[in-house]
Design a protein around this motif. Structure first.
Motif, PDB file in Angstrom:
ATOM      1  N   GLN A  39       0.752  -1.641  -0.036  1.00 45.46           N
ATOM      2  CA  GLN A  39      -0.276   0.066   0.070  1.00 45.46           C
ATOM      3  C   GLN A  39       0.808   0.965  -0.168  1.00 45.46           C
ATOM      4  N   ALA A  40       0.830   2.287  -1.001  1.00 46.41           N
ATOM      5  CA  ALA A  40       1.839   2.940  -0.574  1.00 46.41           C
ATOM      6  C   ALA A  40       0.401   4.591  -0.776  1.00 46.41           C
ATOM      7  N   PRO A  41       1.155   5.695  -0.476  1.00 41.58           N
ATOM      8  CA  PRO A  41       0.474   6.591   0.194  1.00 41.58           C
ATOM      9  C   PRO A  41      -1.296   7.192  -0.867  1.00 41.58           C
ATOM     10  N   GLY A  42      -2.038   7.544   0.187  1.00 43.78           N
ATOM     11  CA  GLY A  42      -3.320   7.554  -1.376  1.00 43.78           C
ATOM     12  C   GLY A  42      -3.856   6.685  -2.411  1.00 43.78           C
ATOM     13  N   ASN A  43      -3.011   5.296  -2.502  1.00 50.95           N
ATOM     14  CA  ASN A  43      -3.151   3.883  -2.502  1.00 50.95           C
ATOM     15  C   ASN A  43      -4.064   3.089  -2.461  1.00 50.95           C
ATOM     16  N   GLN A  44      -4.767   2.088  -2.383  1.00 52.17           N
ATOM     17  CA  GLN A  44      -5.601   1.255  -1.553  1.00 52.17           C
ATOM     18  C   GLN A  44      -4.580   0.202  -1.901  1.00 52.17           C
ATOM     19  N   ARG A  45      -4.647  -0.560  -0.459  1.00 50.88           N
ATOM     20  CA  ARG A  45      -3.859  -2.272  -0.561  1.00 50.88           C
ATOM     21  C   ARG A  45      -4.114  -2.920  -1.519  1.00 50.88           C
ATOM     22  N   GLU A  46      -2.717  -3.647  -2.549  1.00 52.59           N
ATOM     23  CA  GLU A  46      -3.120  -4.351  -3.367  1.00 52.59           C
ATOM     24  C   GLU A  46      -1.997  -5.591  -3.121  1.00 52.59           C
ATOM     25  N   LEU A  47      -2.701  -6.670  -4.500  1.00 47.96           N
ATOM     26  CA  LEU A  47      -1.976  -8.173  -3.851  1.00 47.96           C
ATOM     27  C   LEU A  47      -0.967  -7.545  -5.273  1.00 47.96           C
ATOM     28  N   VAL A  48       0.647  -8.403  -4.295  1.00 42.65           N
ATOM     29  CA  VAL A  48       1.559  -8.039  -5.129  1.00 42.65           C
ATOM     30  C   VAL A  48       2.225  -9.813  -5.509  1.00 42.65           C
ATOM     31  N   ALA A  49       1.608 -10.537  -4.907  1.00 42.35           N
ATOM     32  CA  ALA A  49       2.333 -11.608  -5.220  1.00 42.35           C
ATOM     33  C   ALA A  49       1.348 -12.789  -4.513  1.00 42.35           C
ATOM     34  N   SER A  50       0.968 -13.968  -4.976  1.00 41.43           N
ATOM     35  CA  SER A  50       0.855 -15.025  -3.696  1.00 41.43           C
ATOM     36  C   SER A  50       0.996 -16.105  -4.254  1.00 41.43           C
ATOM     37  N   ILE A  51       1.246 -17.278  -3.039  1.00 42.75           N
ATOM     38  CA  ILE A  51       1.621 -18.664  -3.357  1.00 42.75           C
ATOM     39  C   ILE A  51       0.431 -19.403  -2.068  1.00 42.75           C
ATOM     40  N   THR A  52      -0.014 -20.576  -3.094  1.00 44.01           N
ATOM     41  CA  THR A  52      -0.974 -21.594  -2.632  1.00 44.01           C
ATOM     42  C   THR A  52      -0.537 -23.132  -2.220  1.00 44.01           C
ATOM     43  N   SER A  53      -1.085 -23.489  -1.029  1.00 44.20           N
ATOM     44  CA  SER A  53      -0.208 -24.545  -0.196  1.00 44.20           C
ATOM     45  C   SER A  53       0.838 -25.959  -1.698  1.00 44.20           C
ATOM     46  N   GLY A  54      -0.174 -25.174  -2.327  1.00 51.01           N
ATOM     47  CA  GLY A  54       0.660 -26.266  -3.262  1.00 51.01           C
ATOM     48  C   GLY A  54       2.017 -25.940  -4.414  1.00 51.01           C
ATOM     49  N   GLY A  55       2.095 -24.522  -4.214  1.00 52.36           N
ATOM     50  CA  GLY A  55       3.295 -23.804  -4.589  1.00 52.36           C
ATOM     51  C   GLY A  55       2.892 -23.380  -5.549  1.00 52.36           C
ATOM     52  N   ARG A  56       1.539 -22.966  -6.156  1.00 49.64           N
ATOM     53  CA  ARG A  56       0.941 -22.129  -7.674  1.00 49.64           C
ATOM     54  C   ARG A  56       1.137 -21.060  -6.946  1.00 49.64           C
ATOM     55  N   THR A  57       1.664 -19.873  -7.967  1.00 49.05           N
ATOM     56  CA  THR A  57       2.418 -18.940  -7.775  1.00 49.05           C
ATOM     57  C   THR A  57       1.458 -17.719  -8.313  1.00 49.05           C
ATOM     58  N   GLU A  58       1.453 -16.646  -7.967  1.00 51.46           N
ATOM     59  CA  GLU A  58       0.384 -15.780  -9.400  1.00 51.46           C
ATOM     60  C   GLU A  58       1.259 -13.977  -9.021  1.00 51.46           C
TER      61      GLU A  58
END
Length: 118
Positions: A39-58
């Motif tokens: 979250q940058a000043p004045g911006n909404q919180r955004e997803l940067v990266a994710s990883i599932t329990s199985g190791g799949r990334t986005e």
């Protein structure tokens, strides 16, 4: 009680690298998805990266090819390796984990500041 503790933020020059870490502790049965948000000043919180329990990334389009998310199952931790940083990456970074515990739910880290100087 589950707690998430982050580390690794700081000040870096444009083009540099940083690695963020986040470790969960407490009476944890299982950790499902993990993710990093910012979250940058004045911006909404955004997803940067994710990883599932199985190791799949986005990844968010803005960080693809520059950031890498990984997890350590034994340590209940997640890391974010960031490279080729630019001023638009300046933000407070938060980790989030979906944890099976008592109670079960989404847990957030306290946030760590990343500042990229140009």
């Amino acid at each position: 009680q589950v707690q998430l503790v982050e580390s690794g933020g700081g000040l870096v020059q444009a083009g540099g690298s940083l690695r963020l870490s986040c470790t969960a502790s407490g009476n944890i049965l299982r950790v499902n998805d993990m993710g990093w948000y910012r979250q940058a000043p004045g911006n909404q919180r955004e997803l940067v990266a994710s990883i599932t329990s199985g190791g799949r990334t986005e990844y968010a389009n803005s960080v693809k090819g520059r950031f890498t998310i990984s997890r350590d199952y034994a340590e209940n931790s997640v890391r974010l390796q960031m490279s080729s940083l630019n001023s638009e990456d300046t933000a407070v970074y938060y980790c989030k984990m979906n944890i099976v515990a008592s109670p079960t739910g989404d847990f957030w880290g306290q946030g760590t500041q990343v500042t990229v100087s140009s």
